[in-house]
Design an enzyme around this catalytic site. Sequence first.
Site, PDB file in Angstrom:
ATOM      1  NE  ARG A  64     -11.376   3.826 -27.352  1.00 31.35           N
ATOM      2  CZ  ARG A  64     -10.461   3.424 -28.210  1.00 31.35           C
ATOM      3  NH1 ARG A  64     -10.599   2.274 -28.837  1.00 31.35           N
ATOM      4  NH2 ARG A  64      -9.398   4.181 -28.446  1.00 31.35           N
TER       5      ARG A  64
ATOM      6  CB  CYS B 113     -18.112  14.156 -31.655  1.00 34.10           C
ATOM      7  SG  CYS B 113     -18.018  12.424 -32.189  1.00 34.10           S
TER       8      CYS B 113
ATOM      9  CB  CYS C  97     -15.479   9.909 -30.853  1.00 26.81           C
ATOM     10  SG  CYS C  97     -14.511  11.429 -30.906  1.00 26.81           S
TER      11      CYS C  97
ATOM     12  CB  THR D  73      -8.737   5.191 -34.134  1.00 25.23           C
ATOM     13  OG1 THR D  73     -10.075   5.418 -34.621  1.00 25.23           O
ATOM     14  CG2 THR D  73      -7.756   5.947 -35.011  1.00 25.23           C
TER      15      THR D  73
ATOM     16  CB  CYS E 130     -16.881  10.253 -34.985  1.00 24.00           C
ATOM     17  SG  CYS E 130     -15.226   9.843 -34.444  1.00 24.00           S
TER      18      CYS E 130
ATOM     19  NE  ARG F 156      -5.043  13.963 -39.157  1.00 22.19           N
ATOM     20  CZ  ARG F 156      -3.762  13.723 -38.907  1.00 22.19           C
ATOM     21  NH1 ARG F 156      -2.854  14.640 -39.169  1.00 22.19           N
ATOM     22  NH2 ARG F 156      -3.387  12.580 -38.364  1.00 22.19           N
TER      23      ARG F 156
ATOM     24  CB  CYS G 279     -16.497  13.908 -35.234  1.00 20.45           C
ATOM     25  SG  CYS G 279     -15.109  13.812 -34.039  1.00 20.45           S
TER      26      CYS G 279
END
Length: 350
Positions: A68, A73, A70, A35, A39, A46, A43
Amino acid sequence: MKPSTIPLGDDDRWRIALAKDRRFDGVFVTGVHSTGIYCRPSCPARAPLRKNVRFYASPGEAENAGLRACKRCSPDTQSAEEACVLAAIAAIRASLDQGRGPMTLEALAGLTGYTPTHFQRLFKRTVGLSPAAYAKALREERVRGALSDGLGVTKALSSAGYAGSKQFYAETKGKLGMTPNDWSKGGAGKRVHWAVLPTTLGPMLVAATDKGVCCLAFGEDEGELRARFAKAELVPAGEDFRALFAQVLEAVEQPGPGSAAIPLDVKGTAFQQRVWEELRRIPYGETRSYGELAAALGNPKASRAVGGANGANHVAVLIPCHRVIAADGSLGGYAYGLAIKAELLRREGS
């Protein structure tokens, strides 16, 4: 910090991320390359597939890898709760620096805007200790550090905010370790009774004061003992120590939970003592990783310091540093050799 510098492994980090353990927020971040985001360990999103995950020590390191932050969180920002805890820690330290002693829970909560009950819960969740326990451990650490640096007992206690020696003794009663006077004298005046006992693991050096066992080592003799207790009087153990040494021998040859009752008299910094006390809490027949032990102490960043405290332990078996293994399940290291460590764990059914 000394030889056993084993940090959290990726398997540890993955388990922490799956558990969404907020105690490790700030220790590392989880990068999800499918993605392109990273995080906090806690976080709520899922869990990603393990094959898509890499771990980074800091947000900057993750961003250098092209990821980058999240938005859910916000791992690149400090939460309001974290800021409050850090402010409280700074206030506790400042109060001790100024010789005023620890602050009350109500005073600390007043700095943050939370109720005392909520603040206590928040602080303990973040640090692993209550504010009072944190201040107490910090004061003990300062006293022992000052004594080791040669400061007199009275000044050392005063500099840490103690009203006097009576208060210090009352707060540290029952803990492992010598008294402040013993620290300032480097153990001078102590009488250490010793013997080398034959065991199925090879010769075992056992030494004790009138307070308890102060050394248990495999393959060592009087020379090593004298190096450890240079200012103490060493005498061969007599009849008075026969029963105690028999208990120690049984703890090695036929280990069981009862060995925890054998009295100890050991010297260490406040942090080392906390580690050793936590080692003694590991249930018989179980093991812990360095990371798990650090987390149990409320400081997940302290894996290396935990390894150093393990290496400074001179009472094998009774302070069971052999129950600490590497994060991948391998034995890790041991001062007296992996064969002895493996056999001790086998005897305990670990």
